[in-house]
Design an enzyme around this catalytic site. Sequence first.
Site, PDB file in Angstrom:
ATOM      1  N   ARG A  49      -9.964  -3.013   1.450  1.00 19.55           N
ATOM      2  CA  ARG A  49     -11.446  -3.211   2.401  1.00 19.55           C
ATOM      3  C   ARG A  49     -11.720  -2.328   3.231  1.00 19.55           C
ATOM      4  O   ARG A  49     -12.866  -2.055   3.599  1.00 19.55           O
ATOM      5  CB  ARG A  49     -10.986  -4.409   3.085  1.00 19.55           C
ATOM      6  CG  ARG A  49     -11.041  -5.607   2.259  1.00 19.55           C
ATOM      7  CD  ARG A  49     -10.500  -6.844   3.032  1.00 19.55           C
ATOM      8  NE  ARG A  49      -9.101  -7.151   2.645  1.00 19.55           N
ATOM      9  CZ  ARG A  49      -8.478  -7.705   3.442  1.00 19.55           C
ATOM     10  NH1 ARG A  49      -8.733  -8.542   4.234  1.00 19.55           N
ATOM     11  NH2 ARG A  49      -6.920  -7.928   3.194  1.00 19.55           N
ATOM     12  N   ASP A 106     -10.766   5.304   2.547  1.00 16.72           N
ATOM     13  CA  ASP A 106     -10.704   5.202   4.035  1.00 16.72           C
ATOM     14  C   ASP A 106     -10.056   6.407   4.525  1.00 16.72           C
ATOM     15  O   ASP A 106     -10.258   7.138   5.276  1.00 16.72           O
ATOM     16  CB  ASP A 106     -10.566   3.935   4.754  1.00 16.72           C
ATOM     17  CG  ASP A 106      -9.286   3.391   4.366  1.00 16.72           C
ATOM     18  OD1 ASP A 106      -8.350   4.085   3.514  1.00 16.72           O
ATOM     19  OD2 ASP A 106      -8.816   2.394   4.737  1.00 16.72           O
ATOM     20  N   ASP A 109      -3.003   8.958   3.543  1.00 19.89           N
ATOM     21  CA  ASP A 109      -1.907   9.056   4.207  1.00 19.89           C
ATOM     22  C   ASP A 109      -0.552   9.816   3.795  1.00 19.89           C
ATOM     23  O   ASP A 109      -0.702  11.027   3.569  1.00 19.89           O
ATOM     24  CB  ASP A 109      -1.526   7.839   4.832  1.00 19.89           C
ATOM     25  CG  ASP A 109      -0.627   7.474   5.993  1.00 19.89           C
ATOM     26  OD1 ASP A 109      -0.664   8.389   6.950  1.00 19.89           O
ATOM     27  OD2 ASP A 109       0.402   6.576   6.098  1.00 19.89           O
ATOM     28  N   LYS A 137      -4.586  12.411   6.609  1.00 18.11           N
ATOM     29  CA  LYS A 137      -3.650  12.885   7.492  1.00 18.11           C
ATOM     30  C   LYS A 137      -2.504  13.595   6.773  1.00 18.11           C
ATOM     31  O   LYS A 137      -1.607  13.356   6.219  1.00 18.11           O
ATOM     32  CB  LYS A 137      -3.009  11.514   8.179  1.00 18.11           C
ATOM     33  CG  LYS A 137      -3.771  10.832   9.026  1.00 18.11           C
ATOM     34  CD  LYS A 137      -3.006   9.469   9.826  1.00 18.11           C
ATOM     35  CE  LYS A 137      -2.932   8.547   9.154  1.00 18.11           C
ATOM     36  NZ  LYS A 137      -2.170   7.192   9.913  1.00 18.11           N
ATOM     37  N   ASP A 165      -8.692  -1.177   9.755  1.00 15.79           N
ATOM     38  CA  ASP A 165      -7.844  -2.222  10.545  1.00 15.79           C
ATOM     39  C   ASP A 165      -6.538  -1.795  10.897  1.00 15.79           C
ATOM     40  O   ASP A 165      -5.641  -0.880  10.519  1.00 15.79           O
ATOM     41  CB  ASP A 165      -7.760  -3.599   9.668  1.00 15.79           C
ATOM     42  CG  ASP A 165      -6.887  -3.226   8.618  1.00 15.79           C
ATOM     43  OD1 ASP A 165      -6.397  -2.392   7.786  1.00 15.79           O
ATOM     44  OD2 ASP A 165      -5.543  -4.097   8.488  1.00 15.79           O
TER      45      ASP A 165
HETATM   46  P1  IMP Z   1      -1.156   6.046   1.522  1.00 16.24           P
HETATM   47  O1  IMP Z   1      -1.035   5.645   0.247  1.00 16.24           O
HETATM   48  O2  IMP Z   1       0.079   6.148   2.517  1.00 16.24           O
HETATM   49  O3  IMP Z   1      -1.862   7.353   1.390  1.00 16.24           O
HETATM   50  O4  IMP Z   1      -2.098   4.908   2.210  1.00 16.24           O
HETATM   51  C1  IMP Z   1      -3.319   5.050   2.352  1.00 16.24           C
HETATM   52  C2  IMP Z   1      -3.604   3.670   2.942  1.00 16.24           C
HETATM   53  O5  IMP Z   1      -2.822   3.343   4.020  1.00 16.24           O
HETATM   54  C3  IMP Z   1      -5.134   3.694   3.381  1.00 16.24           C
HETATM   55  O6  IMP Z   1      -6.143   3.326   2.728  1.00 16.24           O
HETATM   56  C4  IMP Z   1      -5.285   2.633   4.466  1.00 16.24           C
HETATM   57  O7  IMP Z   1      -5.514   1.639   4.094  1.00 16.24           O
HETATM   58  C5  IMP Z   1      -3.728   2.573   4.924  1.00 16.24           C
HETATM   59  N1  IMP Z   1      -3.455   3.502   6.287  1.00 16.24           N
HETATM   60  C6  IMP Z   1      -2.923   4.610   6.356  1.00 16.24           C
HETATM   61  N2  IMP Z   1      -2.981   5.082   7.443  1.00 16.24           N
HETATM   62  C7  IMP Z   1      -3.676   4.092   8.170  1.00 16.24           C
HETATM   63  C8  IMP Z   1      -4.016   4.334   9.526  1.00 16.24           C
HETATM   64  O8  IMP Z   1      -3.896   5.057  10.371  1.00 16.24           O
HETATM   65  N3  IMP Z   1      -4.500   2.995  10.076  1.00 16.24           N
HETATM   66  C9  IMP Z   1      -4.998   1.973   9.245  1.00 16.24           C
HETATM   67  N4  IMP Z   1      -4.823   1.896   7.860  1.00 16.24           N
HETATM   68  C10 IMP Z   1      -4.005   3.085   7.417  1.00 16.24           C
HETATM   69 MG    MG Z   2      -6.618   1.197   2.294  1.00 13.63          MG
END
Ligand code: IMP
Ligand code: MG
Length: 186
Positions: A49, A106, A109, A137, A165
Amino acid sequence: MKKPENRPPYEIDPLLSQKAIAARVEAMAREIEAHFADTERLIVAGLLRGSFIFMADLVRELRLPVEVDFLEVSSYGDAMTSSRNVRILKDLRCDIAGCDVLLVEDIIDTGHTLTHVREMLKARTPHRMELCTLLDKPSRREVEISALFTGFTIPDAFVVGYGIDYAQRNRNLPYVGTVRLLEGEG
Ligand code: IMP
Ligand code: MG
């Protein structure tokens, strides 16, 4: 009985203002228009979302014929930790074969979510597919991936607002802020 809230007390420190975000989204739209200038069919696909507000603002800036679609995958629970398990909760409605696709996220990470989704969508043979993220990030990355269009590169902090969120709250903040847990309270 009232359901207890499962988040400790916290405060939000402003990181990116509403004005700064709007200016960056407008600039990103110009970059995207230039990249897809010759498109015959561009599907802007948002990851639910967290991308919904960013995507709503972005498509309204795009002077291109676009279609919008959404998919939802689960990558995080209601905690500040990442999970490597990416599950499809809701798939795209469009058949993207032969189309141009802009995949909108969004935050990147660890990179696991977008890597997984990108590979899954690539298998459906779009003509072109590019990644677009509001926030990045890079210091948190576990798998190598980067978006062609990035709004802001931010440090390793947990952020909320503008669609993003913390345990489902704060998506409606018009700006992006960092979550600061209040120690020893609650
Ligand atoms: P990844 O698979 O670790 O790259 O995660 C990405 C997803 O983790 C994003 O789409 C967000 O939904 C969530 N996410 C990562 N960092 C944050 C944060 O600082 N705040 C909220 N959601 C986060
Ligand atoms: Mg997400």
